[in-house]
Motif scaffolding. Structure first.
Motif, PDB file in Angstrom:
ATOM      1  N   GLU A 104       0.844  -1.315  -0.137  1.00 34.41           N
ATOM      2  CA  GLU A 104       0.043   0.299   0.063  1.00 34.41           C
ATOM      3  C   GLU A 104       0.900   1.514  -0.064  1.00 34.41           C
ATOM      4  OE1 GLU A 104      -2.947  -0.353   3.018  1.00 34.41           O
ATOM      5  OE2 GLU A 104      -3.527  -1.953   3.333  1.00 34.41           O
ATOM      6  N   ASP A 105       0.443   2.878  -0.720  1.00 32.99           N
ATOM      7  CA  ASP A 105       0.386   3.574  -0.624  1.00 32.99           C
ATOM      8  C   ASP A 105       1.037   3.945   1.234  1.00 32.99           C
ATOM      9  OD1 ASP A 105       1.893   5.809  -1.361  1.00 32.99           O
ATOM     10  OD2 ASP A 105       0.070   6.578  -2.605  1.00 32.99           O
ATOM     11  N   CYS A 106       2.321   4.870   1.176  1.00 34.58           N
ATOM     12  CA  CYS A 106       2.499   5.232   1.782  1.00 34.58           C
ATOM     13  C   CYS A 106       2.740   3.738   3.466  1.00 34.58           C
ATOM     14  CB  CYS A 106       1.777   6.904   2.227  1.00 34.58           C
ATOM     15  SG  CYS A 106       2.582   8.164   2.492  1.00 34.58           S
ATOM     16  N   SER A 107       2.829   3.170   3.141  1.00 31.55           N
ATOM     17  CA  SER A 107       2.922   2.012   3.762  1.00 31.55           C
ATOM     18  C   SER A 107       4.559   1.487   3.968  1.00 31.55           C
ATOM     19  CB  SER A 107       2.488   0.214   3.853  1.00 31.55           C
ATOM     20  OG  SER A 107       2.700   0.411   2.781  1.00 31.55           O
ATOM     21  N   ILE A 108       4.992   1.186   5.651  1.00 28.75           N
ATOM     22  CA  ILE A 108       5.991   1.098   6.137  1.00 28.75           C
ATOM     23  C   ILE A 108       6.501  -0.216   5.406  1.00 28.75           C
ATOM     24  CG2 ILE A 108       7.379   0.866   7.729  1.00 28.75           C
ATOM     25  CD1 ILE A 108       6.127   2.849   9.382  1.00 28.75           C
ATOM     26  N   ILE A 109       7.799  -0.335   5.401  1.00 28.98           N
ATOM     27  CA  ILE A 109       8.815  -1.409   4.465  1.00 28.98           C
ATOM     28  C   ILE A 109      10.159  -1.507   5.568  1.00 28.98           C
ATOM     29  CG2 ILE A 109       9.892  -2.510   2.664  1.00 28.98           C
ATOM     30  CD1 ILE A 109       7.685  -0.787   0.405  1.00 28.98           C
ATOM     31  N   ILE A 110       9.985  -2.602   5.940  1.00 28.73           N
ATOM     32  CA  ILE A 110      11.699  -3.044   6.735  1.00 28.73           C
ATOM     33  C   ILE A 110      12.679  -3.738   6.232  1.00 28.73           C
ATOM     34  CG2 ILE A 110      12.483  -3.026   9.417  1.00 28.73           C
ATOM     35  CD1 ILE A 110      10.100  -3.423  10.578  1.00 28.73           C
ATOM     36  N   PRO A 111      13.639  -3.072   5.324  1.00 29.28           N
ATOM     37  CA  PRO A 111      14.979  -3.905   4.648  1.00 29.28           C
ATOM     38  C   PRO A 111      15.216  -4.936   5.630  1.00 29.28           C
ATOM     39  CG  PRO A 111      15.573  -1.466   4.941  1.00 29.28           C
ATOM     40  CD  PRO A 111      13.851  -1.798   5.539  1.00 29.28           C
ATOM     41  N   ASP A 112      15.117  -6.368   4.994  1.00 25.14           N
ATOM     42  CA  ASP A 112      16.507  -7.110   6.228  1.00 25.14           C
ATOM     43  C   ASP A 112      17.466  -7.513   5.478  1.00 25.14           C
ATOM     44  OD1 ASP A 112      14.845  -8.866   4.065  1.00 25.14           O
ATOM     45  OD2 ASP A 112      14.395 -10.374   6.027  1.00 25.14           O
ATOM     46  N   ARG A 113      17.186  -7.399   3.848  1.00 27.38           N
ATOM     47  CA  ARG A 113      18.597  -7.278   3.404  1.00 27.38           C
ATOM     48  C   ARG A 113      18.594  -6.462   2.133  1.00 27.38           C
ATOM     49  NH1 ARG A 113      21.885 -11.898   3.946  1.00 27.38           N
ATOM     50  NH2 ARG A 113      22.814 -11.845   2.587  1.00 27.38           N
ATOM     51  N   VAL A 114      19.732  -6.273   1.587  1.00 22.11           N
ATOM     52  CA  VAL A 114      20.046  -5.199   0.136  1.00 22.11           C
ATOM     53  C   VAL A 114      20.852  -5.927  -0.784  1.00 22.11           C
ATOM     54  CG1 VAL A 114      20.149  -2.878  -0.181  1.00 22.11           C
ATOM     55  CG2 VAL A 114      20.106  -3.603   2.730  1.00 22.11           C
ATOM     56  N   LEU A 115      19.873  -6.050  -1.913  1.00 19.39           N
ATOM     57  CA  LEU A 115      20.420  -6.138  -2.806  1.00 19.39           C
ATOM     58  C   LEU A 115      21.668  -4.742  -2.870  1.00 19.39           C
ATOM     59  CD1 LEU A 115      19.362  -8.109  -6.009  1.00 19.39           C
ATOM     60  CD2 LEU A 115      21.082  -6.259  -6.590  1.00 19.39           C
ATOM     61  N   ARG A 116      22.671  -5.075  -3.710  1.00 18.87           N
ATOM     62  CA  ARG A 116      23.952  -3.411  -3.503  1.00 18.87           C
ATOM     63  C   ARG A 116      24.435  -3.569  -5.074  1.00 18.87           C
ATOM     64  NH1 ARG A 116      28.866  -6.265  -0.462  1.00 18.87           N
ATOM     65  NH2 ARG A 116      29.882  -4.086  -1.078  1.00 18.87           N
ATOM     66  N   ASP A 117      23.368  -2.554  -5.633  1.00 18.15           N
ATOM     67  CA  ASP A 117      23.676  -2.546  -6.887  1.00 18.15           C
ATOM     68  C   ASP A 117      24.320  -0.802  -6.879  1.00 18.15           C
ATOM     69  OD1 ASP A 117      23.625  -1.806  -9.877  1.00 18.15           O
ATOM     70  OD2 ASP A 117      21.621  -2.185  -9.888  1.00 18.15           O
ATOM     71  N   GLU A 118      24.898  -0.374  -5.931  1.00 20.29           N
ATOM     72  CA  GLU A 118      26.419   0.779  -6.231  1.00 20.29           C
ATOM     73  C   GLU A 118      27.090   0.842  -5.749  1.00 20.29           C
ATOM     74  OE1 GLU A 118      27.043   1.617  -2.458  1.00 20.29           O
ATOM     75  OE2 GLU A 118      26.297  -0.810  -1.823  1.00 20.29           O
ATOM     76  N   GLY A 119      27.373   1.382  -5.594  1.00 18.05           N
ATOM     77  CA  GLY A 119      29.336   1.734  -5.120  1.00 18.05           C
ATOM     78  C   GLY A 119      30.035   1.570  -3.980  1.00 18.05           C
ATOM     79  N   THR A 120      29.469   2.403  -3.345  1.00 14.93           N
ATOM     80  CA  THR A 120      29.774   3.021  -1.863  1.00 14.93           C
ATOM     81  C   THR A 120      29.906   1.990  -0.697  1.00 14.93           C
ATOM     82  OG1 THR A 120      29.209   5.151  -2.512  1.00 14.93           O
ATOM     83  CG2 THR A 120      30.044   4.468  -0.335  1.00 14.93           C
ATOM     84  N   SER A 121      29.566   1.287  -1.282  1.00 16.92           N
ATOM     85  CA  SER A 121      28.951   0.491  -0.116  1.00 16.92           C
ATOM     86  C   SER A 121      30.343  -1.439  -0.260  1.00 16.92           C
ATOM     87  CB  SER A 121      27.896  -1.092  -0.007  1.00 16.92           C
ATOM     88  OG  SER A 121      27.855  -1.722  -1.173  1.00 16.92           O
TER      89      SER A 121
END
Length: 253
Positions: free
Chosen positions: A114-131
């Motif tokens: 739902e729009d504006c509902s809360i999402i809590i990530p537990d894992r992240v796919l790393r499609d960026e360079g900083t990490s």
């Protein structure tokens, strides 16, 4: 490959302690977000004082001190994008912050969220360079492992619905192509953001406690992109409630 040459050396050529000094009376816990409008509305409800400044190439941003339910809390805004988000976190950690609550919007890859509902990530796919400069190379990284139980118990007490799942952090939101969205959904991602994997990596590397959560905004799980509540002026009452939840979480960290 360049992103596979992680160096665990703690000292770099330039280090936070060379440009930032510890701040007297800096609260141990901080709350931060990416939306200036949401941040300004959060400040309106609190008695705050500026205790220092957090600078970027685009100018300085104030760091505030407030007391919420008897607990001192630092408040500051993060700029969008993994490199600058991590740089600003590095500096507030050097100032004295030990725990941080980060909240902001995300795009959903599952239209049932739902729009504006809360999402809590537990894992992240790393499609960026900083990490990759803060953690060994891998496709994914864990997030919120030390904060998940506390936060879900808080949301249950408040009777707030939420979704737990994997997010896709990417540097380039104009390159979220239909094929990439399809692949990320197949990999189990339920949403997309621009900073989470990097924030998780820097907090792990520096030994700081992190809670990062999202509120659902635009929908990428459709024939046409649907911005939903992505705009700052949309569903302000709901976003105020989410900011209040972040403050409650900070008290429990």
């Amino acid at each position: 490959m360049l992103l596979e040459e992680f160096d665990p050396e703690r000292r770099a050529v330039i280090n936070p302690d060379q440009v930032v000094k510890p701040v007297e009376n800096m609260p141990e816990v901080a709350v931060t977000c990416f939306s200036r409008k949401t941040f300004e509305r959060m400040l309106e409800d609190l008695d705050t004082e500026i205790i220092t400044w957090n600078g970027t190439a685009n100018g300085e941003e104030p760091v505030y001190r407030a007391v919420y339910k008897g607990m001192p809390i630092a408040l500051f805004i993060l700029d969008v994008g993994a490199p600058v988000s991590v740089g600003m976190l590095e500096e507030v950690f050097q100032m004295g912050v030990q725990k941080v609550v980060i909240f902001g919007t995300c795009g959903v890859l599952d239209s049932r969220i739902e729009d504006c509902s809360i999402i809590i990530p537990d894992r992240v796919l790393r499609d960026e360079g900083t990490s990759y400069h803060y953690a060994p190379p891998s496709d994914e990284i864990e997030v919120n492992q030390k904060s998940m139980k506390m936060f879900t118990e808080l949301l249950d007490e408040l009777h707030v619905k939420y979704t737990v799942g994997k997010t896709w952090t990417t540097d380039s939101f104009y390159r979220e192509t239909p094929e990439k969205v399809k692949r990320r959904k197949a990999a189990g991602c339920i949403c997309v953001d621009m900073e989470c994997s990097a924030n998780a990596a820097v907090c792990d590397f520096r030994g700081k406690k992190l809670l990062q959560f999202f509120y659902a905004a635009d929908n990428l799980d459709a024939e046409e992109w649907d911005s939903r509540s992505l705009a700052n002026h949309s569903r302000m009452e709901d976003k105020n409630r989410i900011a209040a939840i972040a403050l409650e979480a900070a008290v429990r960290m």
